[in-house]
Design a protein around this motif. Structure first.
Motif, PDB file in Angstrom:
ATOM      1  N   HIS A  23      13.015  -8.440  -7.954  1.00 27.91           N
ATOM      2  CA  HIS A  23      14.434  -8.529  -8.301  1.00 27.91           C
ATOM      3  C   HIS A  23      15.113  -9.260  -7.149  1.00 27.91           C
ATOM      4  CE1 HIS A  23      13.850  -5.591 -11.534  1.00 27.91           C
ATOM      5  NE2 HIS A  23      13.003  -5.024 -10.683  1.00 27.91           N
ATOM      6  N   VAL A  24      15.720 -10.410  -7.434  1.00 25.33           N
ATOM      7  CA  VAL A  24      16.323 -11.243  -6.406  1.00 25.33           C
ATOM      8  C   VAL A  24      17.788 -10.869  -6.211  1.00 25.33           C
ATOM      9  CG1 VAL A  24      16.824 -13.606  -5.677  1.00 25.33           C
ATOM     10  CG2 VAL A  24      14.734 -13.104  -6.937  1.00 25.33           C
ATOM     11  N   ASN A  25      18.153 -10.584  -4.977  1.00 25.63           N
ATOM     12  CA  ASN A  25      19.515 -10.235  -4.589  1.00 25.63           C
ATOM     13  C   ASN A  25      20.145  -9.206  -5.527  1.00 25.63           C
ATOM     14  OD1 ASN A  25      21.797 -10.261  -3.022  1.00 25.63           O
ATOM     15  ND2 ASN A  25      22.591 -12.167  -3.845  1.00 25.63           N
ATOM     16  N   PRO A  26      19.495  -8.050  -5.674  1.00 25.19           N
ATOM     17  CA  PRO A  26      20.026  -7.047  -6.597  1.00 25.19           C
ATOM     18  C   PRO A  26      21.252  -6.342  -6.022  1.00 25.19           C
ATOM     19  CG  PRO A  26      18.158  -6.153  -5.442  1.00 25.19           C
ATOM     20  CD  PRO A  26      18.270  -7.595  -5.017  1.00 25.19           C
ATOM     21  N   ASP A  27      21.987  -5.681  -6.900  1.00 26.59           N
ATOM     22  CA  ASP A  27      23.134  -4.891  -6.483  1.00 26.59           C
ATOM     23  C   ASP A  27      22.641  -3.710  -5.632  1.00 26.59           C
ATOM     24  OD1 ASP A  27      25.981  -4.084  -6.699  1.00 26.59           O
ATOM     25  OD2 ASP A  27      25.101  -2.357  -7.740  1.00 26.59           O
TER      26      ASP A  27
ATOM     27  N   ARG B  47       0.840  -1.208   0.000  1.00 24.10           N
ATOM     28  CA  ARG B  47       0.000   0.000   0.000  1.00 24.10           C
ATOM     29  C   ARG B  47       0.871   1.252   0.000  1.00 24.10           C
ATOM     30  NH1 ARG B  47      -1.578   3.795   3.028  1.00 24.10           N
ATOM     31  NH2 ARG B  47      -0.628   3.064   4.931  1.00 24.10           N
ATOM     32  N   ARG B  48       1.892   1.270   0.881  1.00 27.92           N
ATOM     33  CA  ARG B  48       2.782   2.434   0.969  1.00 27.92           C
ATOM     34  C   ARG B  48       3.597   2.603  -0.312  1.00 27.92           C
ATOM     35  NH1 ARG B  48       5.412   2.230   7.051  1.00 27.92           N
ATOM     36  NH2 ARG B  48       3.439   2.271   8.190  1.00 27.92           N
ATOM     37  N   SER B  49       4.057   1.498  -0.871  1.00 29.20           N
ATOM     38  CA  SER B  49       4.848   1.566  -2.095  1.00 29.20           C
ATOM     39  C   SER B  49       4.017   2.105  -3.258  1.00 29.20           C
ATOM     40  CB  SER B  49       5.408   0.186  -2.449  1.00 29.20           C
ATOM     41  OG  SER B  49       6.174   0.242  -3.620  1.00 29.20           O
ATOM     42  N   ALA B  50       2.747   1.727  -3.326  1.00 31.39           N
ATOM     43  CA  ALA B  50       1.873   2.241  -4.381  1.00 31.39           C
ATOM     44  C   ALA B  50       1.680   3.748  -4.225  1.00 31.39           C
ATOM     45  CB  ALA B  50       0.525   1.523  -4.338  1.00 31.39           C
ATOM     46  N   ALA B  51       1.683   4.222  -2.970  1.00 30.89           N
ATOM     47  CA  ALA B  51       1.485   5.651  -2.728  1.00 30.89           C
ATOM     48  C   ALA B  51       2.748   6.473  -2.973  1.00 30.89           C
ATOM     49  CB  ALA B  51       1.001   5.856  -1.288  1.00 30.89           C
ATOM     50  N   ASP B  52       3.911   5.956  -2.536  1.00 30.49           N
ATOM     51  CA  ASP B  52       5.140   6.769  -2.634  1.00 30.49           C
ATOM     52  C   ASP B  52       6.140   6.265  -3.675  1.00 30.49           C
ATOM     53  OD1 ASP B  52       6.432   4.584  -1.410  1.00 30.49           O
ATOM     54  OD2 ASP B  52       6.458   5.537   0.560  1.00 30.49           O
ATOM     55  N   GLY B  53       5.900   5.094  -4.262  1.00 31.28           N
ATOM     56  CA  GLY B  53       6.766   4.582  -5.322  1.00 31.28           C
ATOM     57  C   GLY B  53       8.092   4.003  -4.857  1.00 31.28           C
ATOM     58  N   ARG B  54       8.289   3.883  -3.542  1.00 27.21           N
ATOM     59  CA  ARG B  54       9.555   3.336  -3.052  1.00 27.21           C
ATOM     60  C   ARG B  54       9.543   1.808  -3.073  1.00 27.21           C
ATOM     61  NH1 ARG B  54      10.545   6.195   2.488  1.00 27.21           N
ATOM     62  NH2 ARG B  54       8.462   7.037   2.342  1.00 27.21           N
ATOM     63  N   PRO B  55      10.715   1.191  -3.301  1.00 25.89           N
ATOM     64  CA  PRO B  55      10.810  -0.267  -3.358  1.00 25.89           C
ATOM     65  C   PRO B  55      10.501  -0.938  -2.020  1.00 25.89           C
ATOM     66  CG  PRO B  55      12.738   0.749  -4.354  1.00 25.89           C
ATOM     67  CD  PRO B  55      11.986   1.833  -3.657  1.00 25.89           C
ATOM     68  N   ILE B  56      10.157  -2.212  -2.110  1.00 28.24           N
ATOM     69  CA  ILE B  56       9.920  -3.059  -0.936  1.00 28.24           C
ATOM     70  C   ILE B  56      11.029  -4.102  -0.903  1.00 28.24           C
ATOM     71  CG2 ILE B  56       8.347  -4.664   0.196  1.00 28.24           C
ATOM     72  CD1 ILE B  56       6.095  -3.418  -1.538  1.00 28.24           C
TER      73      ILE B  56
ATOM     74  N   ARG C 127      19.739   1.620  -4.676  1.00 29.95           N
ATOM     75  CA  ARG C 127      19.866   3.023  -4.314  1.00 29.95           C
ATOM     76  C   ARG C 127      19.388   3.917  -5.470  1.00 29.95           C
ATOM     77  NH1 ARG C 127      24.900   3.185  -2.501  1.00 29.95           N
ATOM     78  NH2 ARG C 127      24.292   2.878  -0.354  1.00 29.95           N
ATOM     79  N   ARG C 128      19.726   3.554  -6.698  1.00 27.51           N
ATOM     80  CA  ARG C 128      19.284   4.346  -7.854  1.00 27.51           C
ATOM     81  C   ARG C 128      17.765   4.322  -8.006  1.00 27.51           C
ATOM     82  NH1 ARG C 128      23.777   1.888 -10.314  1.00 27.51           N
ATOM     83  NH2 ARG C 128      22.435   0.456 -11.478  1.00 27.51           N
ATOM     84  N   GLN C 129      17.125   3.257  -7.557  1.00 29.69           N
ATOM     85  CA  GLN C 129      15.661   3.169  -7.658  1.00 29.69           C
ATOM     86  C   GLN C 129      14.976   4.180  -6.734  1.00 29.69           C
ATOM     87  OE1 GLN C 129      14.581   1.243 -10.209  1.00 29.69           O
ATOM     88  NE2 GLN C 129      16.803   1.005 -10.357  1.00 29.69           N
TER      89      GLN C 129
END
Length: 145
Positions: A129-133, A61-70, A138-140
């Motif tokens: 995304h599994v085990n991303p860099d 819900r929060r990610s849909a509102a603010d666009g930040r990754p989970i 950070r760029r996301q």
């Protein structure tokens, strides 16, 4: 007690037992150093080093509102720890879900990883995304990503 604390408690107990044995052998200096190492390992493997976890549904819900990754994680996972440390202060901007505390979070991870609970799994714009860099994560967070 949940299973997130099993590894940290075992590390603390093992460190205490080994340090006690060293003290009885007349090596208190070595015991103190070893105990400090075990305390450090306990802290690094405890849920305390991670930002406060929320439930998967609330994170979505929060990610849909603010666009930040989970970030779906679990304690004792060296890759989750690596991600958390390498993100530094940026880690607080993400939504963290402990899959050992949240069955819905574990279900999301299993659905994304062919039935496996592979973590860290980072959900960005609904895509896992599994085990991303860590630098990619950070760029996301930047508005231009």
């Amino acid at each position: 007690m949940t299973r997130t604390w099993i590894l940290p408690i075992l590390l603390a107990l093992c460190g205490s037992v080994v340090a006690t044995g060293l003290i009885f052998q007349g090596r208190p200096g070595t015991a103190v150093v070893l105990l400090l190492v075990f305390v450090l390992l306990t802290g690094m493997n405890s849920p305390l080093i991670f930002p406060r976890s929320i439930g998967a549904l609330e994170a979505q819900r929060r990610s849909a509102a603010d666009g930040r990754p989970i970030v779906f994680w679990r304690s004792g996972c060296k890759y989750c720890l690596r991600l958390r440390i390498r993100l530094g202060r940026s880690a607080r901007q993400l939504h963290w879900v402990d899959i050992w505390r949240d069955p819905a979070g574990a279900a999301v991870v299993r659905a994304a990883n062919e039935g496996n609970e592979t973590v860290p799994t980072v959900l960005v714009a609904g895509r896992p995304h599994v085990n991303p860099d860590p630098e990619w994560v950070r760029r996301q967070l930047s508005p231009s990503a």
